[in-house]
Design an enzyme around this catalytic site. Structure first.
Site, PDB file in Angstrom:
ATOM      1  N   ARG A 117     -13.084  -6.831   0.056  1.00  0.00           N
ATOM      2  CA  ARG A 117     -13.097  -5.520  -0.606  1.00  0.00           C
ATOM      3  C   ARG A 117     -13.052  -4.359   0.382  1.00  0.00           C
ATOM      4  O   ARG A 117     -13.457  -3.243   0.052  1.00  0.00           O
ATOM      5  CB  ARG A 117     -14.306  -5.380  -1.541  1.00  0.00           C
ATOM      6  CG  ARG A 117     -14.302  -6.393  -2.686  1.00  0.00           C
ATOM      7  CD  ARG A 117     -15.381  -6.083  -3.702  1.00  0.00           C
ATOM      8  NE  ARG A 117     -15.323  -7.008  -4.814  1.00  0.00           N
ATOM      9  CZ  ARG A 117     -16.015  -8.155  -4.861  1.00  0.00           C
ATOM     10  NH1 ARG A 117     -16.819  -8.479  -3.857  1.00  0.00           N
ATOM     11  NH2 ARG A 117     -15.900  -8.957  -5.910  1.00  0.00           N
ATOM     12  N   LYS A 139      -2.399   5.264   1.655  1.00  0.00           N
ATOM     13  CA  LYS A 139      -1.713   4.505   0.602  1.00  0.00           C
ATOM     14  C   LYS A 139      -1.303   3.145   1.154  1.00  0.00           C
ATOM     15  O   LYS A 139      -0.741   3.049   2.244  1.00  0.00           O
ATOM     16  CB  LYS A 139      -0.461   5.239   0.135  1.00  0.00           C
ATOM     17  CG  LYS A 139      -0.681   6.181  -1.027  1.00  0.00           C
ATOM     18  CD  LYS A 139       0.673   6.636  -1.561  1.00  0.00           C
ATOM     19  CE  LYS A 139       0.511   7.537  -2.755  1.00  0.00           C
ATOM     20  NZ  LYS A 139       1.833   7.955  -3.287  1.00  0.00           N
ATOM     21  N   GLU A 181      12.289  11.772   5.424  1.00  0.00           N
ATOM     22  CA  GLU A 181      10.922  12.091   5.010  1.00  0.00           C
ATOM     23  C   GLU A 181      10.426  13.361   5.701  1.00  0.00           C
ATOM     24  O   GLU A 181       9.642  14.120   5.140  1.00  0.00           O
ATOM     25  CB  GLU A 181       9.985  10.923   5.317  1.00  0.00           C
ATOM     26  CG  GLU A 181      10.112   9.747   4.347  1.00  0.00           C
ATOM     27  CD  GLU A 181       9.478  10.029   2.992  1.00  0.00           C
ATOM     28  OE1 GLU A 181       8.851  11.093   2.824  1.00  0.00           O
ATOM     29  OE2 GLU A 181       9.617   9.182   2.092  1.00  0.00           O
ATOM     30  N   LYS A 223       1.539  16.286   5.787  1.00  0.00           N
ATOM     31  CA  LYS A 223       0.942  15.206   5.003  1.00  0.00           C
ATOM     32  C   LYS A 223      -0.570  15.173   5.158  1.00  0.00           C
ATOM     33  O   LYS A 223      -1.295  14.942   4.188  1.00  0.00           O
ATOM     34  CB  LYS A 223       1.538  13.862   5.404  1.00  0.00           C
ATOM     35  CG  LYS A 223       1.010  12.734   4.515  1.00  0.00           C
ATOM     36  CD  LYS A 223       1.887  11.529   4.458  1.00  0.00           C
ATOM     37  CE  LYS A 223       1.393  10.595   3.345  1.00  0.00           C
ATOM     38  NZ  LYS A 223       2.164   9.342   3.268  1.00  0.00           N
ATOM     39  N   GLU A 233      -4.132  11.044  -5.257  1.00  0.00           N
ATOM     40  CA  GLU A 233      -2.938  11.497  -5.965  1.00  0.00           C
ATOM     41  C   GLU A 233      -3.237  11.910  -7.396  1.00  0.00           C
ATOM     42  O   GLU A 233      -2.547  11.550  -8.345  1.00  0.00           O
ATOM     43  CB  GLU A 233      -1.867  10.388  -5.947  1.00  0.00           C
ATOM     44  CG  GLU A 233      -0.463  10.901  -6.213  1.00  0.00           C
ATOM     45  CD  GLU A 233       0.588   9.817  -6.043  1.00  0.00           C
ATOM     46  OE1 GLU A 233       1.270   9.848  -5.018  1.00  0.00           O
ATOM     47  OE2 GLU A 233       0.699   8.956  -6.932  1.00  0.00           O
ATOM     48  N   ARG A 237      -1.267  15.774  -4.286  1.00  0.00           N
ATOM     49  CA  ARG A 237      -0.568  14.769  -3.496  1.00  0.00           C
ATOM     50  C   ARG A 237       0.766  14.344  -4.116  1.00  0.00           C
ATOM     51  O   ARG A 237       1.646  13.836  -3.422  1.00  0.00           O
ATOM     52  CB  ARG A 237      -1.470  13.554  -3.277  1.00  0.00           C
ATOM     53  CG  ARG A 237      -0.863  12.514  -2.340  1.00  0.00           C
ATOM     54  CD  ARG A 237      -1.888  11.499  -1.909  1.00  0.00           C
ATOM     55  NE  ARG A 237      -1.286  10.487  -1.035  1.00  0.00           N
ATOM     56  CZ  ARG A 237      -1.973   9.694  -0.226  1.00  0.00           C
ATOM     57  NH1 ARG A 237      -3.288   9.798  -0.171  1.00  0.00           N
ATOM     58  NH2 ARG A 237      -1.368   8.815   0.528  1.00  0.00           N
ATOM     59  N   ASN A 241       5.868  13.038  -3.328  1.00  0.00           N
ATOM     60  CA  ASN A 241       6.836  12.144  -3.963  1.00  0.00           C
ATOM     61  C   ASN A 241       8.166  12.842  -4.248  1.00  0.00           C
ATOM     62  O   ASN A 241       8.994  12.305  -5.000  1.00  0.00           O
ATOM     63  CB  ASN A 241       6.265  11.584  -5.276  1.00  0.00           C
ATOM     64  CG  ASN A 241       5.164  10.574  -5.032  1.00  0.00           C
ATOM     65  OD1 ASN A 241       5.308   9.681  -4.214  1.00  0.00           O
ATOM     66  ND2 ASN A 241       4.053  10.735  -5.722  1.00  0.00           N
ATOM     67  N   HIS A 244      11.373  10.846  -4.624  1.00  0.00           N
ATOM     68  CA  HIS A 244      11.033   9.425  -4.695  1.00  0.00           C
ATOM     69  C   HIS A 244      11.286   8.788  -6.060  1.00  0.00           C
ATOM     70  O   HIS A 244      11.446   7.573  -6.142  1.00  0.00           O
ATOM     71  CB  HIS A 244       9.571   9.211  -4.303  1.00  0.00           C
ATOM     72  CG  HIS A 244       9.337   9.290  -2.831  1.00  0.00           C
ATOM     73  ND1 HIS A 244       9.640  10.410  -2.095  1.00  0.00           N
ATOM     74  CD2 HIS A 244       8.835   8.394  -1.948  1.00  0.00           C
ATOM     75  CE1 HIS A 244       9.327  10.195  -0.827  1.00  0.00           C
ATOM     76  NE2 HIS A 244       8.841   8.976  -0.708  1.00  0.00           N
ATOM     77  N   HIS A 248      13.185   5.552  -5.376  1.00  0.00           N
ATOM     78  CA  HIS A 248      12.627   4.213  -5.586  1.00  0.00           C
ATOM     79  C   HIS A 248      13.476   3.406  -6.565  1.00  0.00           C
ATOM     80  O   HIS A 248      13.626   2.186  -6.418  1.00  0.00           O
ATOM     81  CB  HIS A 248      11.196   4.315  -6.099  1.00  0.00           C
ATOM     82  CG  HIS A 248      10.192   4.592  -5.021  1.00  0.00           C
ATOM     83  ND1 HIS A 248       8.866   4.857  -5.289  1.00  0.00           N
ATOM     84  CD2 HIS A 248      10.309   4.636  -3.669  1.00  0.00           C
ATOM     85  CE1 HIS A 248       8.213   5.058  -4.155  1.00  0.00           C
ATOM     86  NE2 HIS A 248       9.070   4.926  -3.159  1.00  0.00           N
ATOM     87  N   HIS A 260      14.861   3.178   2.960  1.00  0.00           N
ATOM     88  CA  HIS A 260      14.037   4.055   2.135  1.00  0.00           C
ATOM     89  C   HIS A 260      14.441   5.511   2.297  1.00  0.00           C
ATOM     90  O   HIS A 260      14.604   6.247   1.317  1.00  0.00           O
ATOM     91  CB  HIS A 260      12.557   3.872   2.509  1.00  0.00           C
ATOM     92  CG  HIS A 260      11.643   4.847   1.856  1.00  0.00           C
ATOM     93  ND1 HIS A 260      11.315   4.784   0.512  1.00  0.00           N
ATOM     94  CD2 HIS A 260      10.983   5.943   2.349  1.00  0.00           C
ATOM     95  CE1 HIS A 260      10.495   5.775   0.209  1.00  0.00           C
ATOM     96  NE2 HIS A 260      10.283   6.492   1.307  1.00  0.00           N
TER      97      HIS A 260
END
Length: 356
Positions: A117, A139, A181, A223, A233, A237, A241, A244, A248, A260
């Site tokens: 965990r 992330k 990016e 960032k 997010e 945040r 994206n 994206h 994606h 990407h």
């Protein structure tokens, strides 16, 4: 050479400079006895200084080679790493280190987040994409047949080392794709990034240039500021994206054979078309998207799928709420907002503008 330190709130720091990989020992938490070093199969040599630095502390180092690029982000690869950690009896005081591009730092972070965990993780990104985006922010995730990054967790690293020397081994196409990016950061928050690219596109793709370093550091700072304010997010945040949602979807349709950054470049132009056709964004900023990306030899259009094929993938995007598609768009340069529930006709028109 000098090292730039960029804090991410009060949680950790990103170090940027030449030859900083061997500083990983200084980030290892007290009490650690073992370190799992995750790296792509082709980057065993780049992982060498990291492994040597860890062994200098007396740590038992477990090198773990994984497939390159998006193939690493598979639950079967994560399961193999969990087995290695179990066999080595890694505890909560031990550490995972990810050395590689964004796919490796996503995977290493996910494995660290889920083992017992949560165990400490250190990222040593070796690509522009990894440095300016994936390794910063906590992330983590793996892909599934249904889409990209649909399974993951938020798990902050204890530190990030961006060794600019590693970029010299990066194929030029990968370096350019990673800059997409960085360009994204210019459009959503720091236009100086765009100015640096526009002033000398050839210099910004030189791995040893001061211009590239400034672009990398500026995007990391963008960032860092955003994720420090919104780790999970829930609001701010989401602006990261930008580009994206369609990006994606394209990656998924291409079975991740498309880089990407290339997919995000197309996605940004699509988002700009959406905003322009909605009356939010003027024609000059829309044109600037195409101009900046083209100067880096990045794509600004895509015709490899029908709108209906990509629309289905976009509906599985993390920003979607119920049946409502949500897009990050601009209403001006460095002024991101959200466009919720655009009509299908508007989406089709925007896609036609980039696929014709």
């Amino acid at each position: 050479m000098s090292v730039t330190t960029i804090p991410v709130g009060q949680d950790y720091e990103v170090l940027v400079g030449h030859g900083v990989s061997d500083q990983v020992a200084g980030l290892v938490p007290k009490g650690a006895q073992r370190a799992l070093v995750v790296h792509p199969e082709p980057l065993a040599e780049l992982a060498g200084p990291v492994i040597s630095s860890l062994r200098s502390l007396g740590l038992e180092v477990l090198p773990a080679a994984v497939p390159d690029a998006e193939a690493a982000k598979d639950i079967s690869v994560a399961a193999r790493l969990w087995s290695l950690m179990g066999e080595a009896e890694m505890t909560r005081t031990d550490v995972v280190v990810g050395v590689g591009g964004g796919s490796v730092t996503d995977l290493a972070g996910f494995v660290a987040a889920t083992w017992l965990r949560g165990v400490p993780v250190i990222h040593v990104p070796t690509t522009v994409l990894g440095m300016v985006d994936a390794a910063v922010g906590g992330k983590t995730g793996v892909n599934t047949p249904e889409g990209k990054n649909l399974v993951g967790a938020f798990h902050l690293p204890v530190g990030v080392l961006c060794d600019l020397d590693t970029l010299r081994t990066l194929p030029p196409a990968d370096l350019r794709a990673g800059l997409a990016e960085a360009v994204k950061g210019g459009f959503i928050a720091d236009p100086r990034i765009l100015e640096l690219v526009e002033a000398d596109p050839a210099d910004v793709v030189d791995p040893s240039s001061a211009r590239l370093r400034e672009v990398v550091e500026r995007k990391i700072a963008v960032k860092a500021q955003v994720v420090a304010a919104d780790l999970r997010e829930s609001h701010l945040r989401e602006i990261l994206n930008y580009g994206h949602t369609l990006g994606h979807a394209i990656e998924h349709h291409e079975h991740y054979r498309m880089r990407h950054g290339e997919a995000v470049a197309v996605g940004m132009v699509f988002a700009a078309e959406l905003a322009h056709r909605s009356g939010l964004l003027d024609a000059a900023v829309l044109a600037r998207h195409r101009d900046v990306l083209t100067s880096l030899d990045l794509p600004t259009g895509y015709d490899g799928a029908t709108f209906d094929e990509l629309h289905a993938a976009m509906r599985r995007d993390k920003k979607t709420r119920g049946a409502t598609l949500r897009f990050v768009v601009l209403d001006a340069l460095a002024s991101p907002t959200r466009l919720e529930g655009p009509s299908e006709q508007l989406l089709r028109e925007a896609y036609a503008a980039i696929s014709g």
